[in-house]
Design a protein around this motif. Structure first.
Motif, short mmCIF file in Angstrom:
data_model
loop_
_atom_site.label_atom_id
_atom_site.label_comp_id
_atom_site.label_asym_id
_atom_site.label_seq_id
_atom_site.Cartn_x
_atom_site.Cartn_y
_atom_site.Cartn_z
N TRP A 1 0.83 -1.21 0.00
CA TRP A 1 0.00 0.00 0.00
C TRP A 1 0.86 1.26 0.00
O TRP A 1 0.40 2.34 -0.40
CB TRP A 1 -0.92 0.00 1.21
N GLY A 2 2.08 1.16 0.45
CA GLY A 2 2.97 2.31 0.43
C GLY A 2 3.61 2.55 -0.92
O GLY A 2 4.13 3.64 -1.18
N ALA A 3 3.58 1.55 -1.79
CA ALA A 3 4.24 1.65 -3.09
C ALA A 3 3.28 1.98 -4.22
O ALA A 3 3.61 2.77 -5.12
CB ALA A 3 4.98 0.35 -3.40
N VAL A 4 2.08 1.36 -4.20
CA VAL A 4 1.19 1.52 -5.36
C VAL A 4 0.75 2.97 -5.60
O VAL A 4 0.58 3.35 -6.77
CB VAL A 4 -0.04 0.58 -5.25
N PRO A 5 0.55 3.82 -4.57
CA PRO A 5 0.19 5.20 -4.89
C PRO A 5 1.29 5.96 -5.60
O PRO A 5 1.02 6.98 -6.25
CB PRO A 5 -0.10 5.82 -3.50
N LEU A 6 2.54 5.49 -5.49
CA LEU A 6 3.66 6.20 -6.11
C LEU A 6 3.86 5.81 -7.57
O LEU A 6 4.55 6.51 -8.30
CB LEU A 6 4.96 5.90 -5.33
N LEU A 7 3.28 4.68 -7.98
CA LEU A 7 3.57 4.13 -9.31
C LEU A 7 3.33 5.14 -10.42
O LEU A 7 4.22 5.44 -11.22
CB LEU A 7 2.72 2.87 -9.53
N PHE A 8 2.12 5.70 -10.46
CA PHE A 8 1.77 6.61 -11.55
C PHE A 8 2.09 8.06 -11.23
O PHE A 8 1.81 8.95 -12.03
CB PHE A 8 0.29 6.45 -11.90
N VAL A 9 2.66 8.30 -10.03
CA VAL A 9 3.17 9.63 -9.70
C VAL A 9 4.59 9.77 -10.23
O VAL A 9 4.95 10.81 -10.80
CB VAL A 9 3.14 9.86 -8.17
N LEU A 10 5.37 8.72 -10.07
CA LEU A 10 6.77 8.76 -10.49
C LEU A 10 6.94 8.62 -12.00
O LEU A 10 7.86 9.19 -12.58
CB LEU A 10 7.55 7.65 -9.78
N VAL A 11 6.07 7.82 -12.61
CA VAL A 11 6.17 7.56 -14.05
C VAL A 11 4.79 7.76 -14.68
O VAL A 11 3.80 7.23 -14.18
CB VAL A 11 6.67 6.11 -14.33
N PRO A 12 4.68 8.52 -15.79
CA PRO A 12 3.38 8.71 -16.44
C PRO A 12 2.78 7.37 -16.87
O PRO A 12 3.48 6.50 -17.38
CB PRO A 12 3.73 9.56 -17.67
N MET A 13 1.47 7.25 -16.68
CA MET A 13 0.80 5.99 -16.96
C MET A 13 0.93 5.60 -18.44
O MET A 13 1.09 4.42 -18.77
CB MET A 13 -0.68 6.07 -16.58
N ASP A 14 0.87 6.59 -19.35
CA ASP A 14 0.90 6.27 -20.78
C ASP A 14 2.27 5.78 -21.25
O ASP A 14 2.42 5.36 -22.41
CB ASP A 14 0.45 7.48 -21.60
N SER A 15 3.27 5.82 -20.37
CA SER A 15 4.59 5.32 -20.75
C SER A 15 4.83 3.89 -20.25
O SER A 15 5.89 3.32 -20.53
CB SER A 15 5.68 6.23 -20.19
N LEU A 16 3.86 3.32 -19.56
CA LEU A 16 4.00 1.98 -18.98
C LEU A 16 3.16 0.96 -19.74
O LEU A 16 2.04 1.26 -20.15
CB LEU A 16 3.58 1.98 -17.51
#
Length: 352
Positions: free
Chosen positions: A98-113
Motif C-alpha cells: 500500500w505504500g508503493a502503489v500510490p507512487l507508481l503513476f506519480v513517479l512515471v506517467p501511466m501512458d509510458s508503462l
C-alpha cells in the motif's frame, strides 16, 4: 440492530424470524469485529502513506527524484523498468504494498508503462514488501532475519528478471496498461494532487474492507480450508510436510502475520523441526497473502497469471532447491547461517 440483542424479544418470539435473528448474531458480531480490524489497519496505513506520498510528490516537483533515479538504474535495468520506480520499490520494501502503489503513476506517467512493466514491478513488490514488520515475525520463529530477508529480495529480483526476459522474447503483455484502479496520477497543480490523494485514500478504504470481508466469508464457508487441504501435495514438492505444511498454507492465503505467527507458536513448542520451520518461512517469503496482495496489483494493471500462477510455481521450485541444499549442509552451518538455535528450539539435529 438493537432488537437482535434484546433478550425479551429473543425469548418470547418463536418461528423463522427468531431463528434468523439468533443465527445472524454471530455473523453480525464477526462483521463488526472484522470491520474494526480493517479500520485499525487503514488508520496505520493512512498515517504512513499520506506523508510519504506528499513528500514524494514534493521531491518530484523539486527535481530530487530525477536526480537520485540514476542510483536505482542498475537494478531497475535488470528487470527492464524505469529507474524512477526504484523509489517506489524501496518504499514498498520498507512500508508495504500500500505504500508503493500510490507512487507508481506519480513517479512515471501511466501512458509510458505497458502491462509487462506493471506486472514486473508488481512481482518485485509481491516478493519483498513490509520487510521490517514481516521479517521480525519470521525472526521470532527462529530463522535468521538477514538470511530470509536476502532470500526474499534476491528471489524477487530473480523472478522479475526471468519474467521480464520471457515477456521481451515472447512479446506478451506489451500493450499499454489500462488499470481498473489508479491510486494516484501525476497532476499539474497541488489542488489536483490533493483531490487525487483523497480519492485514492477513500478507494483504498473500500478495497480494504471488501478484501477483509471476502476473506472472512471464505473462512466461514469452509472454502478456504478445503483449498488449504488441496495444497498439501504442492507444498510437499517444495519440501514442506507435516504440520508445517498446514501452517504454510495459512500464510500462503492469509499472510505472514497469520502463518508466521502460528509458526512462532510451533517453534516454541518444539513440535516442528528447525529445518522445516526455515523452509516454511522461505516459502512464505516468496508467496504469501496471495488473495489480497494479488487483487491489489491486478487492480493497477498487472497480469494475473504472472503475479499469481508464475509466482507460486517459482516459490515451489526455489524452495525445493533450498530444501535440497539444507539436506546436505551440516548442523553447524545451518545454525550459523539460517537458524538461531538459542531458546526452546535447540534441537537442530531434527531432520528436514
Amino acid at each position: 440492530m438493537q432488537y437482535l440483542t434484546t433478550p425479551a424479544i429473543g425469548d418470547a418470539v418463536e418461528g423463522p424470524g427468531s431463528c434468523y435473528r439468533n443465527s445472524s448474531m454471530p455473523i453480525l458480531r464477526a462483521a463488526h469485529v472484522k470491520t474494526l480490524e480493517a479500520l485499525e489497519i487503514y488508520w496505520v496505513l493512512l498515517r504512513v502513506m499520506v506523508p510519504i506520498t506528499i513528500i514524494t510528490e514534493l521531491l518530484s516537483r523539486m527535481g530530487v527524484i530525477e536526480a537520485i533515479a540514476p542510483a536505482f538504474a542498475p537494478v531497475m535495468s535488470l528487470v527492464g523498468l524505469p529507474p524512477e520506480l526504484g523509489l517506489a520499490w524501496l518504499s514498498g520494501m520498507l512500508v508495504g504494498i500500500w505504500g508503493a502503489v500510490p507512487l507508481l503513476f506519480v513517479l512515471v506517467p501511466m501512458d509510458s508503462l505497458s502491462v509487462a512493466d506493471v506486472t514486473v514491478f508488481s512481482a518485485l513488490l509481491l516478493f519483498a514488501h513490509a520487510l521490517p514488520i514481516e521479517q521480525k515475525i519470521i525472526q521470532q520463529a527462529g530463522p535468521r532475519m538477514l538470511t530470509t530477508t536476502a532470500l526474499r529480495i534476491f528471489g524477487g529480483l530473480l523472478y522479475a528478471f526471468l519474467l521480464h526476459n520471457f515477456l521481451v522474447v515472447t512479446g506478451l503483455l506489451s500493450e499499454p496498461v489500462n488499470p481498473a484502479w489508479i491510486p494516484m496520477n501525476a497532476t499539474p497543480n497541488w489542488t489536483g494532487f490533493f483531490i487525487g490523494l483523497l480519492e485514492a485514500m477513500v478507494t483504498m478504504l473500500f478495497i480494504l474492507l471488501a478484501l477483509t470481508w471476502g476473506l472472512e466469508i471464505l473462512k466461514v464457508t469452509g472454502i478456504l480450508g478445503l483449498v488449504m487441504k488441496g495444497l498439501a501435495p504442492l507444498l510437499q514438492l517444495a519440501g514442506i510436510r507435516g504440520e508445517a505444511g498446514h501452517l504454510t498454507a495459512v500464510g500462503l492465503f492469509l499472510g505472514i502475520s497469520y502463518g508466521g505467527g502460528l509458526l512462532v507458536r510451533e517453534a516454541r513448542s518444539g513440535l516442528v523441526s528447525p529445518r522445516q520451520i526455515f523452509i516454511s518461512c522461505v516459502f512464505m517469503g516468496f508467496a504469501h497473502s496471495v488473495i489480497e496482495d494479488t487483487l491489489i496489483v491486478v487492480a493497477i494493471g498487472a497480469d494475473l497469471s504472472a503475479v499469481l500462477g508464475g509466482r507460486v510455481v517459482f516459490a515451489v521450485v526455489a524452495t525445493a532447491a533450498i530444501a535440497g541444499l539444507l539436506r546436505v549442509i551440516s548442523d553447524e552451518a545451518f545454525s550459523k547461517w539460517a537458524f538461531r538455535t538459542s531458546g526452546p528450539q535447540s534441537a537442530v539435529q531434527q531432520g528436514a
